[in-house]
Design a protein around this motif. Structure first.
Motif, short mmCIF file in Angstrom:
data_model
loop_
_atom_site.label_atom_id
_atom_site.label_comp_id
_atom_site.label_asym_id
_atom_site.label_seq_id
_atom_site.Cartn_x
_atom_site.Cartn_y
_atom_site.Cartn_z
N VAL A 193 20.38 -28.86 28.94
CA VAL A 193 21.76 -29.04 29.31
C VAL A 193 22.12 -27.57 29.56
N GLY A 194 21.69 -26.42 28.95
CA GLY A 194 21.94 -25.33 29.53
C GLY A 194 21.70 -25.01 30.97
N SER A 195 20.52 -25.63 31.23
CA SER A 195 20.06 -25.49 32.92
C SER A 195 21.08 -26.04 33.83
N GLN A 196 21.75 -27.00 33.34
CA GLN A 196 22.69 -27.66 34.19
C GLN A 196 24.03 -26.98 34.20
N TYR A 197 24.34 -26.68 32.95
CA TYR A 197 25.62 -25.67 32.89
C TYR A 197 25.57 -24.34 33.81
N TYR A 240 21.35 -38.70 35.39
CA TYR A 240 22.35 -39.62 35.79
C TYR A 240 23.79 -39.11 35.46
N LEU A 241 23.80 -38.65 34.27
CA LEU A 241 25.20 -37.87 33.80
C LEU A 241 25.72 -36.78 34.73
N ALA A 242 24.57 -35.81 35.25
CA ALA A 242 24.62 -34.86 36.26
C ALA A 242 25.11 -35.39 37.68
N ARG A 243 24.59 -36.43 38.20
CA ARG A 243 24.88 -37.29 39.08
C ARG A 243 26.19 -37.82 39.34
N THR A 244 26.63 -38.31 38.10
CA THR A 244 28.10 -38.81 37.98
C THR A 244 28.87 -37.77 37.92
N LEU A 245 28.85 -36.64 37.56
CA LEU A 245 29.72 -35.61 37.58
C LEU A 245 29.68 -35.05 39.22
N GLU A 246 28.50 -34.75 39.82
CA GLU A 246 28.40 -34.39 41.21
C GLU A 246 29.24 -35.28 42.05
N HIS A 247 29.04 -36.79 41.86
CA HIS A 247 29.60 -37.63 42.55
C HIS A 247 31.18 -37.55 42.48
N ARG A 248 31.58 -37.39 41.50
CA ARG A 248 33.03 -37.34 41.11
C ARG A 248 33.80 -35.80 41.51
#
Length: 391
Positions: A40-44, A333-341
């Motif tokens: 998750v840190g890598s995403q942050y 999929y959570l990261a894609r959701t954030l990106e999409h929004r």
């Protein structure tokens, strides 16, 4: 992870099974949470204004998570093993094929197909597919199972080493570990040579992905787990008598690794550079792993914490293997959701993101385990759990 659970209840015939150690299960759960934190840190880190202190929580505090798995895996292997008896190789390797190799192949195939469809890249060529499997690159968390399989493959070597090991030998091995990991991670001539190899060189991937299969990177922590399991009574006395010192040194080791990270930031490095330098193979990281292994084993053995936490720790440990293997799916999929929004991952969102990934991974693990009770092949292929046979 459940792979270690299988080792904790060693399947080879024994004269009398030793008492179950809850510490092994609880450490698996804590470590699984740490691995999810790292990812998750890598995403942050995609946020250029990411809080360096939150990055430290995700990426530095959790750095014991991967190597401590090798510690408890070895502990589980040697705990019920008679190291003076002949090694039952056939039983041992058949068990490892069921508990680790088959789930590894199933999850690798799943991620290769899933990612090929999601990103439109299709299936890899046979040669590239073989490379993905050999190096554990089908998904970023799967390399752990590859190096674990190498440790298992070399079990006939580890047994005589543990049998002859002494405290002085462990100290020498620790020195070797620090020197070897420092060379592998920080040697400028070696890494310049590796990155300078042509992309079509056959040698380059074997050196680039050395962390995925060179067991020497974690040999000390693995053999330490085996040694302490064999000398469990002496280890228990040590933990009981030195509990205060173990706790103090654990916090000192944590402060050392965090201090190393912050010193890199103070020297002008980015948080990404900092976490890529202050990692588990740095001297401070090895010290942190050592003390985390002793600290968590101590507190979970003598339970100097509220007993109400035990059901939670049991749940985390029981489902850690599946959660470890599936969590990248929910991150994706959570990261894609954030990106999409168009939502930027701020500190608060990153913490909520972590909680969501952990919760979804656990729920998926619980659901699949229950489905697997009715459809055993599901548990057999995903986490290597087989129905109990009547004797």
């Amino acid at each position: 992870m459940q792979a270690s659970a299988a080792e904790a209840r060693h399947e080879e015939p024994q004269k009398k099974r030793k008492p179950r150690l809850a510490a092994i299960e609880y450490i698996r759960g804590i470590s699984m949470m740490g691995v999810i934190g790292i990812h998750v840190g890598s995403q942050y880190l995609s946020n250029p204004a990411a809080n360096p202190h939150l990055i430290a929580l995700f990426e530095i505090f959790t750095r014991f998570s991967v190597p401590i798995f090798f510690f408890i895996s070895a502990f589980g292997l040697f705990y019920n093993l008679d190291i003076h008896a002949p090694f039952a190789a056939r039983q041992f390797y058949l068990r490892r094929i069921k508990t680790v190799l088959i789930p590894y192949l199933v999850w690798s195939l799943f991620y290769i197909i899933h990612d090929g469809m999601l990103y439109g890249t299709g299936l890899p060529s046979p040669l590239y597919f073989g490379g993905l499997l050999f190096f554990g690159c089908a998904k970023y968390q799967l390399y752990f199972l590859v190096i674990l399989l190498w440790f298992y493959l070399l079990m006939p070597l580890w047994i005589p080493l543990v049998r002859r090991m002494s405290l002085r030998g462990l100290a020498a091995l620790l020195v070797f570990q620090v020197l070897f990991d420092y060379w592998s991670s920080f040697s400028v001539p070696f890494n310049t040579y590796v990155y300078g190899l042509p992309d079509d060189s056959l040698l380059k991937p074997f050196l680039m992905y050395r962390l995925n299969y060179w067991v020497l990177h974690y040999i000390f922590i693995f053999l330490l787990g085996g040694y302490l399991a064999v000398h469990i009574e002496a280890f228990k006395c040590f933990m009981q008598q030195k509990r205060t010192a173990i706790t103090l040194l654990f916090y000192v080791s944590m402060a050392s690794l965090l201090g190393y990270y912050y010193s890199l930031l103070a020297a002008g490095q980015t948080p990404l550079d900092g976490i890529n330098t202050a990692h588990q193979l740095s001297p401070a990281g090895i010290f942190y792993t050592l003390m985390a292994s002793l600290f968590f084993f101590t507190i979970f053995t003598y339970q100097r914490y509220p007993a109400a936490l035990n059901p939670i720790l049991h749940l985390l440990g029981k489902h850690s293997y599946f959660a470890y293997l599936v969590h990248p799916l929910f991150i994706t999929y959570l990261a894609r959701t954030l990106e999409h929004r168009g939502i930027i991952m701020t500190g608060g969102i990153a913490l909520a993101f972590y909680a969501a990934v952990l919760l979804l991974s656990l729920l998926a693990a619980i659901l699949c385990r229950r489905l697997g009770n009715a459809l055993p092949i599901l548990n057999e292929t995903t986490i290597g759990i087989y129905p109990k046979t009547k004797r």
